[in-house]
Design a protein around this motif. Structure first.
Motif, PDB file in Angstrom:
ATOM      1  N   TRP A  31     -45.553  15.148  33.486  1.00 20.08           N
ATOM      2  CA  TRP A  31     -44.549  15.958  32.599  1.00 20.08           C
ATOM      3  C   TRP A  31     -44.533  17.030  33.425  1.00 20.08           C
ATOM      4  O   TRP A  31     -44.481  17.903  33.625  1.00 20.08           O
ATOM      5  CB  TRP A  31     -45.059  16.669  30.979  1.00 20.08           C
ATOM      6  N   ASN A  32     -42.515  16.709  33.822  1.00 18.18           N
ATOM      7  CA  ASN A  32     -41.645  18.026  34.514  1.00 18.18           C
ATOM      8  C   ASN A  32     -41.438  19.451  33.972  1.00 18.18           C
ATOM      9  O   ASN A  32     -40.942  19.834  34.603  1.00 18.18           O
ATOM     10  CB  ASN A  32     -40.913  17.500  35.638  1.00 18.18           C
ATOM     11  N   GLY A  33     -41.520  18.692  31.909  1.00 21.66           N
ATOM     12  CA  GLY A  33     -40.625  19.856  31.277  1.00 21.66           C
ATOM     13  C   GLY A  33     -39.305  19.020  30.470  1.00 21.66           C
ATOM     14  O   GLY A  33     -39.128  19.817  29.265  1.00 21.66           O
ATOM     15  N   SER A  34     -38.885  17.656  31.403  1.00 23.24           N
ATOM     16  CA  SER A  34     -37.997  17.481  30.261  1.00 23.24           C
ATOM     17  C   SER A  34     -38.143  15.990  30.196  1.00 23.24           C
ATOM     18  O   SER A  34     -37.140  14.693  29.791  1.00 23.24           O
ATOM     19  CB  SER A  34     -36.614  17.540  31.216  1.00 23.24           C
ATOM     20  N   ASP A  35     -38.861  14.494  31.403  1.00 23.98           N
ATOM     21  CA  ASP A  35     -39.385  13.628  31.978  1.00 23.98           C
ATOM     22  C   ASP A  35     -40.808  13.229  32.469  1.00 23.98           C
ATOM     23  O   ASP A  35     -40.981  14.502  32.729  1.00 23.98           O
ATOM     24  CB  ASP A  35     -38.298  12.958  32.403  1.00 23.98           C
ATOM     25  N   TRP A  36     -40.970  12.099  32.233  1.00 24.59           N
ATOM     26  CA  TRP A  36     -42.186  11.992  32.779  1.00 24.59           C
ATOM     27  C   TRP A  36     -41.649  11.450  34.432  1.00 24.59           C
ATOM     28  O   TRP A  36     -40.292  10.578  34.195  1.00 24.59           O
ATOM     29  CB  TRP A  36     -42.779  10.136  32.195  1.00 24.59           C
ATOM     30  N   LYS A  37     -42.615  11.515  35.205  1.00 27.01           N
ATOM     31  CA  LYS A  37     -42.334  11.482  36.913  1.00 27.01           C
ATOM     32  C   LYS A  37     -43.450  11.113  37.781  1.00 27.01           C
ATOM     33  O   LYS A  37     -44.608  11.247  37.124  1.00 27.01           O
ATOM     34  CB  LYS A  37     -41.670  12.118  37.450  1.00 27.01           C
ATOM     35  N   LYS A  81     -33.909   7.320  32.296  1.00 26.77           N
ATOM     36  CA  LYS A  81     -34.710   9.123  32.437  1.00 26.77           C
ATOM     37  C   LYS A  81     -34.515   9.342  31.022  1.00 26.77           C
ATOM     38  O   LYS A  81     -33.650   8.682  30.243  1.00 26.77           O
ATOM     39  CB  LYS A  81     -33.715   9.558  33.244  1.00 26.77           C
ATOM     40  N   GLY A  82     -34.698  10.331  30.884  1.00 28.00           N
ATOM     41  CA  GLY A  82     -34.683  11.305  29.319  1.00 28.00           C
ATOM     42  C   GLY A  82     -36.389  10.466  28.392  1.00 28.00           C
ATOM     43  O   GLY A  82     -35.981   9.793  27.331  1.00 28.00           O
ATOM     44  N   GLN A 132     -42.230  12.822  24.931  1.00 29.08           N
ATOM     45  CA  GLN A 132     -43.016  13.117  26.187  1.00 29.08           C
ATOM     46  C   GLN A 132     -44.339  13.172  24.977  1.00 29.08           C
ATOM     47  O   GLN A 132     -45.490  13.962  23.819  1.00 29.08           O
ATOM     48  CB  GLN A 132     -42.915  15.244  25.705  1.00 29.08           C
TER      49      GLN A 132
END
Length: 276
Positions: A231-237, A101-102, A105
């Motif tokens: 992009w959820n603000g901190s990672d790609w989901k 994770k992490g 962007q």
């Protein structure tokens, strides 16, 4: 080995005399009965030596001008990133439920996220209900999580597991090893913005059961997994995922390994964290 090692320094000796002038003295009257005086000539051996030295100098000069001695010395600097397909950026170090994770962007981060998610979605953990839910929870975008969980639960039904020869918990029969592994061969971004990305991951997979009595031996296949990421603000989901066959290369003329060899390899060889 450097070119200096190949063609070490060459030393050259001086060639030729001092250029002194001789004074010829009067000769005594010739003795009509004495031996006849012969005209002085340069020895032939001296001419031969001079010729050999000239040829040697010419050969050395020609060798020093050959392409084997380039004018530009190799640089100690690392190659530019454009010279390779990968960027050389280090993989992420954080994980949730064993999934990296992490990611950054940017397009590189989106490709890396999709590649690692493809590995998790193509693992044997998806056949165990508890592990499958953990995998999907770790990679799914919040608003898509419930829908994705339901879709994967339907795909990995009890009927499918029984057809493969697995228990309801996704375990292989005694004496066998269940193999389901996905290895990304490459990734490409189809669409990208700061908040979303569409990525294709080209993969090779292994699937089946080891064991002499297995009716589903381990086989390989090629396929492409398409993902829509947010992009959820901190990672790609993951918002959506689908799969299609190919592109598939021609199978090489390689001897097939035994079932025991495949089982041992799957147990002994771990996976990787993928990054562009």
């Amino acid at each position: 080995m450097s070119n200096d090692d190949q063609y070490g320094g060459a030393g050259y000796g001086e060639v030729g005399g001092t250029g002194q002038t001789r004074t010829r003295l009067p000769e005594a009257p010739a003795d009509p009965y004495g031996p006849t005086r012969r005209t002085s000539r340069a020895p032939r051996s001296l001419v031969t030596v001079v010729g050999v030295v000239v040829l040697l100098i010419a050969a050395i000069a020609f060798a020093n001008q050959s392409p084997d001695t380039p004018d530009d010395r190799p640089s100690d600097d690392a190659p530019a990133a454009a010279s390779t397909a990968a960027t050389g950026t280090d993989p992420v170090t954080g994980k949730t439920a064993g999934i990296p994770k992490g990611f950054a962007q940017d397009e590189q981060g989106a490709q890396s996220a999709a590649a690692n998610y493809a590995v998790a979605l193509g693992s044997d953990g998806m056949f165990n209900p508890a592990r499958r839910h953990s995998i999907v929870d770790a990679m799914a975008e919040e608003s898509s999580r419930t829908r994705l969980q339901a879709a994967f639960d339907a795909d990995y039904s009890a009927g499918l597991l029984a057809q493969i020869g697995l228990t309801k918990d996704g375990l292989a029969p005694t004496g066998s090893t269940f193999v389901n592994r996905t290895i990304p061969a490459g990734a490409k971004v189809k669409n990208f913005s700061a908040g979303s990305a569409s990525v294709d991951v080209w993969c090779i997979g292994m699937f089946g059961l080891t064991g002499d009595k297995s009716t589903r031996p381990v086989t390989s296949s090629w396929f492409t997994i398409s993902m829509t990421l947010k992009w959820n603000g901190s990672d790609w989901k993951v918002v959506e995922t689908s799969q299609k066959d190919g592109p598939t290369p021609v199978t090489g003329d390689v001897p097939v390994s035994t079932s025991d060899e495949i089982g041992s390899a799957v147990t002994e060889f771990g996976g990787f964290t993928y990054a562009r």
